[in-house]
Design a protein around this motif. Sequence first.
Motif, PDB file in Angstrom:
ATOM      1  N   ILE A 168      80.279 102.877  -3.189  1.00 30.51           N
ATOM      2  CA  ILE A 168      80.561 102.996  -1.895  1.00 30.51           C
ATOM      3  C   ILE A 168      80.177 104.020  -1.074  1.00 30.51           C
ATOM      4  N   TYR A 169      79.842 105.085  -1.743  1.00 29.03           N
ATOM      5  CA  TYR A 169      79.277 106.396  -1.233  1.00 29.03           C
ATOM      6  C   TYR A 169      77.818 106.670  -1.336  1.00 29.03           C
ATOM      7  N   LEU A 170      77.054 105.887  -2.580  1.00 28.91           N
ATOM      8  CA  LEU A 170      75.873 106.247  -2.692  1.00 28.91           C
ATOM      9  C   LEU A 170      75.019 104.888  -2.747  1.00 28.91           C
ATOM     10  N   ALA A 171      75.414 103.903  -2.110  1.00 25.67           N
ATOM     11  CA  ALA A 171      74.678 102.848  -1.994  1.00 25.67           C
ATOM     12  C   ALA A 171      73.420 102.922  -1.273  1.00 25.67           C
ATOM     13  N   ASP A 172      73.444 103.610  -0.145  1.00 20.96           N
ATOM     14  CA  ASP A 172      72.211 103.925   0.628  1.00 20.96           C
ATOM     15  C   ASP A 172      71.091 104.409  -0.398  1.00 20.96           C
ATOM     16  N   LEU A 173      71.176 104.881  -1.564  1.00 18.51           N
ATOM     17  CA  LEU A 173      70.126 105.293  -2.403  1.00 18.51           C
ATOM     18  C   LEU A 173      69.491 104.333  -3.012  1.00 18.51           C
ATOM     19  N   LEU A 174      70.096 103.055  -3.250  1.00 19.32           N
ATOM     20  CA  LEU A 174      69.454 102.182  -3.764  1.00 19.32           C
ATOM     21  C   LEU A 174      68.135 101.792  -3.142  1.00 19.32           C
TER      22      LEU A 174
END
Length: 195
Positions: A186-192
């Motif tokens: 939820i919180y770190l998906a943008d880092l993929l």
Amino acid sequence: YTHIIFANGSYGAMNQNTLDAIEAWVNAGGTLIGQKSGAAIFAKLNWLQAEFMNTVEVDKLFDTDELKYADREALRARKLIAGAAFLATADLTHPLTFGLDDDILPLFKTSNAVLKVPSKPFIAPIRYTSAPLRSGYADPKLEDLIADSAAVVAHKVGEGQVIGFVDNLNFRGFWYGSSKVFANAIYLADLLEAR
């Protein structure tokens, strides 16, 4: 919305307009997270670049030639995983595993679903070990089938992300180790970054 989570359930009633809207939303930057059958529908729609083993392949593991009618319930029970702890290895450099202290992660498995390891690198950060059954019961044939398979697949799609979990990482709110991975989705998906 920034995230849509497909929990384990039935998604056959979604019409094509809904599917097209979700796909456009992901491509525009949304994060789509699926658990169990939610992840399976992502794979079926090619949103998740992974393949679930179909039930026919699982059924082929069990010889039925000599079985009698009275053996059908025992056969059905052998094909089930009704709650067992399985061990997985986690890539601790991946955003979804942020905060884990150990690369061995126990997961609670409540189905015989098997997610094949994708051929592309960097998108399967958590995989079952070669001898995954830690506690509980699973037929040895199922344990061998699950061994070295993917537990999590996550990658970019357009500007968004799709994350698939073969199991429920928040099972009944008591399996804390894997719930951290779900929170990271939820919180770190943008880092993929892997595609």
